[in-house]
Design a protein around this motif. Sequence first.
Motif, short mmCIF file in Angstrom:
data_model
loop_
_atom_site.label_atom_id
_atom_site.label_comp_id
_atom_site.label_asym_id
_atom_site.label_seq_id
_atom_site.Cartn_x
_atom_site.Cartn_y
_atom_site.Cartn_z
N ASN A 110 80.77 10.69 7.97
CA ASN A 110 80.67 11.64 9.09
C ASN A 110 81.83 12.63 9.04
O ASN A 110 82.80 12.46 8.28
CB ASN A 110 80.63 10.92 10.44
CG ASN A 110 81.82 10.01 10.67
OD1 ASN A 110 82.96 10.43 10.52
ND2 ASN A 110 81.56 8.76 11.05
N GLU A 318 79.61 18.12 8.80
CA GLU A 318 79.13 18.46 10.14
C GLU A 318 77.62 18.72 10.14
O GLU A 318 76.91 18.31 11.06
CB GLU A 318 79.88 19.67 10.67
CG GLU A 318 81.33 19.38 11.02
CD GLU A 318 82.13 20.62 11.38
OE1 GLU A 318 83.20 20.47 11.98
OE2 GLU A 318 81.68 21.74 11.05
N ASP A 321 75.88 15.44 9.85
CA ASP A 321 75.93 14.78 11.16
C ASP A 321 74.85 15.33 12.09
O ASP A 321 74.18 14.56 12.81
CB ASP A 321 77.30 15.00 11.81
CG ASP A 321 78.38 14.09 11.27
OD1 ASP A 321 78.07 13.23 10.41
OD2 ASP A 321 79.53 14.22 11.73
N ARG A 322 74.70 16.64 12.11
CA ARG A 322 73.69 17.27 12.97
C ARG A 322 72.29 16.78 12.60
O ARG A 322 71.48 16.48 13.49
CB ARG A 322 73.77 18.79 12.85
CG ARG A 322 75.02 19.40 13.45
CD ARG A 322 75.24 20.83 12.98
NE ARG A 322 74.19 21.74 13.44
CZ ARG A 322 74.09 23.02 13.05
NH1 ARG A 322 74.97 23.52 12.18
NH2 ARG A 322 73.12 23.78 13.52
N ARG A 324 71.49 13.95 11.09
CA ARG A 324 71.32 12.53 11.46
C ARG A 324 71.13 12.35 12.96
O ARG A 324 70.37 11.49 13.40
CB ARG A 324 72.53 11.71 10.98
CG ARG A 324 72.54 11.43 9.50
CD ARG A 324 73.40 10.24 9.14
NE ARG A 324 74.80 10.43 9.46
CZ ARG A 324 75.48 9.71 10.33
NH1 ARG A 324 74.88 8.73 11.00
NH2 ARG A 324 76.76 9.94 10.56
N LYS A 325 71.83 13.16 13.74
CA LYS A 325 71.66 13.08 15.20
C LYS A 325 70.22 13.40 15.59
O LYS A 325 69.63 12.75 16.47
CB LYS A 325 72.62 14.03 15.88
CG LYS A 325 72.58 13.95 17.39
CD LYS A 325 73.63 14.85 18.03
CE LYS A 325 73.61 14.72 19.56
NZ LYS A 325 74.65 15.58 20.19
N GLY A 328 67.99 10.40 14.41
CA GLY A 328 68.26 9.11 15.01
C GLY A 328 68.88 8.07 14.10
O GLY A 328 68.86 6.88 14.41
N VAL A 330 71.94 6.22 12.88
CA VAL A 330 73.30 5.92 13.30
C VAL A 330 73.79 4.70 12.52
O VAL A 330 73.08 3.69 12.44
CB VAL A 330 73.39 5.63 14.81
CG1 VAL A 330 74.82 5.34 15.23
CG2 VAL A 330 72.83 6.81 15.62
N GLU A 334 79.54 3.59 13.90
CA GLU A 334 79.51 4.76 14.78
C GLU A 334 78.97 4.43 16.17
O GLU A 334 79.03 5.27 17.06
CB GLU A 334 78.63 5.86 14.16
CG GLU A 334 79.12 6.34 12.81
CD GLU A 334 78.15 7.33 12.19
OE1 GLU A 334 78.61 8.38 11.71
OE2 GLU A 334 76.93 7.05 12.19
N LYS A 335 78.43 3.25 16.35
CA LYS A 335 77.80 2.90 17.63
C LYS A 335 78.85 2.62 18.70
O LYS A 335 79.93 2.15 18.39
CB LYS A 335 76.89 1.67 17.44
CG LYS A 335 75.69 1.95 16.56
CD LYS A 335 74.83 0.72 16.40
CE LYS A 335 73.62 1.02 15.52
NZ LYS A 335 72.77 -0.16 15.30
#
Length: 335
Positions: A110, A318, A321-322, A324-325, A328, A330, A334-335
């Motif tokens: 990440n 970044e 990350d976007r 993966r967000k 969904g 995770v 990171e949880k």
Amino acid sequence: MENLNRSVESRPLRWGILSTGTIAEKFVSEAVGLKNHRVQAVASRSIEKARGFAGKFGIERAWGTYQELFDDPDVDVIYVGTPHVFHYENTLAALTAGKSVLCEKPLTINAFQARSLFQTARRNNVYLMEALWTFFLPAWKKVQGWLAQERIGKVRLLQAELGFSTAFDPNSRLFDPELGGGALLDLGVYAVSAAQQVVGNPPEALDARARLSPSGVDMSTVMTAVYPGGILAQLSCSLEQLTENALVIYGEKGKITVPHFWMADEATLQSQTGDDFFRDDRKTLGYAYEALAVEADLTEGRKENLLVSGDFSVALAETLDRARKLTGVVYPGEK
């Protein structure tokens, strides 16, 4: 710490290898043949594996702990080739010990970790580069030249896809969330980084959709992105489907096609200004080119690479990350 600014007449650049896995073997098989480079040491958590790897490649020192490699005074640069979920802790330890680092892609899982590593490298005044070897290959250099010369005019659209057919295996690194598994970080990093290299910036808008595996990581991810200047991109990666595995850059005057772009050995230009074709007849995969880039950077006193800078790697992380967000995915830490 010893100044690593080097001249071509100085002693060889001394590599330490952290990992004895497949990717480390590929890197070392080419690094050992480079003039002015020496693979000085290798480390594994298993001294038997380290000794076996050292014997295979004629490496002088084998260490049974990573710390011994970090403490080795005869190692200038550490190549980190562990599974990418361990990149952060391994690279952070090496940088903290005052070692320069070439770390395999993706640099981290990440952007928070990526920023932290470059902050540490800058604070300790040591070199750090993400091993995005693609951008040092001759075919990619040719593509960059065509773009700089505006042979296809202004870029309007990019398509990049990379996919292989792999049966789901809960015991495989590729599908293990504890090891940062999934198509995006393993394969999609090539497509996203290629688009970022072509455009020069991360996307302004991004949409991503994925099909997830039973373990919760992405089997396939498809992204649609809008980059500065209105440049559009379709980027995809898959662990379940063999795809065309090509990069196509469309411009107002033509297009550039790069088959197997992540390991490119050829590129084709079709343009109103005239067609062109490039083929690289190298006999190796091409990992040597990134090692030569590290040598050039250190020789010229740089702490980051110009093509794959800290800002580039953080922006890439970044974007991942976007994506993966949106899909969904995770990872446990990171949880």
